[in-house]
Design a protein around this motif. Structure first.
Motif, PDB file in Angstrom:
ATOM      1  N   GLU A  85       0.824  -1.350  -0.085  1.00 47.38           N
ATOM      2  CA  GLU A  85       0.016  -0.044  -0.124  1.00 47.38           C
ATOM      3  C   GLU A  85       0.875   1.322  -0.029  1.00 47.38           C
ATOM      4  O   GLU A  85       0.614   2.168  -0.631  1.00 47.38           O
ATOM      5  N   GLU A 141      -7.833  -6.866  -8.253  1.00 48.72           N
ATOM      6  CA  GLU A 141      -8.384  -6.084  -7.268  1.00 48.72           C
ATOM      7  C   GLU A 141      -7.746  -4.743  -7.261  1.00 48.72           C
ATOM      8  O   GLU A 141      -6.475  -4.758  -7.317  1.00 48.72           O
ATOM      9  N   LYS A 142      -8.596  -3.703  -7.207  1.00 46.93           N
ATOM     10  CA  LYS A 142      -8.009  -2.471  -7.091  1.00 46.93           C
ATOM     11  C   LYS A 142      -8.418  -1.498  -6.021  1.00 46.93           C
ATOM     12  O   LYS A 142      -9.211  -1.847  -5.376  1.00 46.93           O
ATOM     13  N   ARG A 143      -7.658  -0.403  -5.603  1.00 46.36           N
ATOM     14  CA  ARG A 143      -8.114   0.319  -4.525  1.00 46.36           C
ATOM     15  C   ARG A 143      -7.936   1.754  -4.978  1.00 46.36           C
ATOM     16  O   ARG A 143      -6.904   2.241  -5.917  1.00 46.36           O
ATOM     17  N   LYS A 144      -8.419   2.800  -4.323  1.00 45.83           N
ATOM     18  CA  LYS A 144      -8.099   4.163  -4.414  1.00 45.83           C
ATOM     19  C   LYS A 144      -6.751   4.703  -4.087  1.00 45.83           C
ATOM     20  O   LYS A 144      -6.282   4.080  -2.817  1.00 45.83           O
ATOM     21  N   VAL A 145      -6.127   5.557  -4.669  1.00 44.42           N
ATOM     22  CA  VAL A 145      -5.002   6.005  -4.247  1.00 44.42           C
ATOM     23  C   VAL A 145      -5.014   7.639  -4.142  1.00 44.42           C
ATOM     24  O   VAL A 145      -5.578   8.324  -4.881  1.00 44.42           O
ATOM     25  N   ASP A 146      -4.465   7.965  -2.894  1.00 43.43           N
ATOM     26  CA  ASP A 146      -4.275   9.668  -2.909  1.00 43.43           C
ATOM     27  C   ASP A 146      -3.292  10.036  -2.098  1.00 43.43           C
ATOM     28  O   ASP A 146      -2.684   9.430  -1.209  1.00 43.43           O
ATOM     29  N   PRO A 152      -3.131  11.004  -6.409  1.00 49.06           N
ATOM     30  CA  PRO A 152      -2.981  10.370  -7.596  1.00 49.06           C
ATOM     31  C   PRO A 152      -1.614   9.776  -8.078  1.00 49.06           C
ATOM     32  O   PRO A 152      -0.558  10.565  -7.714  1.00 49.06           O
ATOM     33  N   THR A 210      -6.261   7.588 -10.125  1.00 42.79           N
ATOM     34  CA  THR A 210      -6.666   7.595  -8.914  1.00 42.79           C
ATOM     35  C   THR A 210      -6.794   6.075  -8.094  1.00 42.79           C
ATOM     36  O   THR A 210      -7.291   6.071  -7.142  1.00 42.79           O
ATOM     37  N   GLU A 211      -6.723   5.166  -9.183  1.00 43.23           N
ATOM     38  CA  GLU A 211      -6.748   3.901  -8.797  1.00 43.23           C
ATOM     39  C   GLU A 211      -5.525   2.969  -8.949  1.00 43.23           C
ATOM     40  O   GLU A 211      -4.666   3.229 -10.028  1.00 43.23           O
ATOM     41  N   ALA A 212      -5.171   1.925  -8.048  1.00 42.24           N
ATOM     42  CA  ALA A 212      -3.772   1.124  -8.391  1.00 42.24           C
ATOM     43  C   ALA A 212      -4.350  -0.395  -8.136  1.00 42.24           C
ATOM     44  O   ALA A 212      -5.152  -0.292  -7.276  1.00 42.24           O
ATOM     45  N   SER A 247      -4.381  -3.551  -6.071  1.00 40.53           N
ATOM     46  CA  SER A 247      -3.897  -3.862  -4.756  1.00 40.53           C
ATOM     47  C   SER A 247      -3.833  -5.446  -4.598  1.00 40.53           C
ATOM     48  O   SER A 247      -2.931  -5.691  -3.785  1.00 40.53           O
TER      49      SER A 247
END
Length: 241
Positions: A70, A90-95, A97, A106-108, A110
């Motif tokens: 992460e 599977e993906k998750r939000k990233v902040d 970007p 905005t997603e990567a 996971s």
């Protein structure tokens, strides 16, 4: 003679047994999930493979879950088809970007879950590689991938322990990708070469000019000598027989 040979034979057998035991322990210790190659470059792209050996004598490996770190997200992750296996992403939000080729993502990814077809999997005594392409690799020293390996008998090997600098390898180590800093660009590095090329061109031009002048002078000298010889023959009377 027999008394001398028997101790030597016993010693040789003892050494062989010790060596076999040591090599066997080393083989067991190294039989864990790894990433190959184990090194990459920050900001670059690379093709890597998660190598999964089967440590069970009776069961097959039927599922492999690879968790991406992460704290070091990657903008682009793609998988290569593996015969007899399917993969779920599977993906998750990233902040903040992730910037990839001028775009803000905005997603990567996971997690990658590889699942064997019914009746398939990694059999005892075998291993399987799961290739992936990743990039641009993050500005981090390492990427730690925690992996869960599920067997057909329900047992799960958890390769999730992070290494500690200066300490021995943990019992269930997670695959680690070491990242080296990208070599700094040096725009001025080509300037001396260009200057050298200019100097060579100037030198070659000067040599060519000098040779041209010398040739011109030699030509004019030849013409002058020819003219004098012609004038002299005109002034001298012709020879009589």
């Amino acid at each position: 003679m027999i008394r001398l040979r028997r101790p030597a034979t016993v010693a040789a057998l003892t050494l062989a047994a010790v060596a076999t035991a040591v090599l066997g322990l080393a083989g067991q210790a190294s039989a864990h999930v790894t990433i190959n190659p184990a090194e990459g470059t920050q900001g670059g792209y690379g093709r890597f493979a998660f190598r999964v050996p089967n440590e069970s004598d009776t069961a097959s490996t039927v599922k492999v879950e690879v968790n991406l770190p992460e704290n070091a997200p990657v903008g682009s992750v793609s998988t290569m088809p593996v015969p007899g296996w399917t993969v779920a992403v599977e993906k998750r939000k990233v902040d903040p970007p992730i910037e990839v080729h001028g775009s803000q993502l905005t997603e990567a990814v996971s997690k990658l879950t590889f699942t064997a077809a019914p009746g398939g999997g990694v059999k005892p005594g075998e291993f399987q590689e799961f290739p992936v392409s990743m990039g641009p690799l993050p500005q981090a020293d390492t990427m730690v991938f925690k992996v869960l390996q599920t067997y057909s008998d329900g047992n799960v090997s958890r390769w999730i322990e992070e290494p500690t600098p200066g300490a021995e390898e943990p019992e269930n180590p997670a695959p680690v990708l070491k990242l080296a800093g990208a070599a700094p660009a040096s725009p001025g590095a080509s300037a001396p070469a260009a200057a050298a090329d200019d100097d060579d061109d100037d030198e070659d031009s000067g040599v060519a000019t000098a040779l041209g002048v010398a040739g011109l002078v030699a030509g004019l000298g030849g013409l002058a000598l020819g003219g004098l010889a012609f004038a002299r023959t005109r002034r001298e009377p012709a020879a009589t027989s």
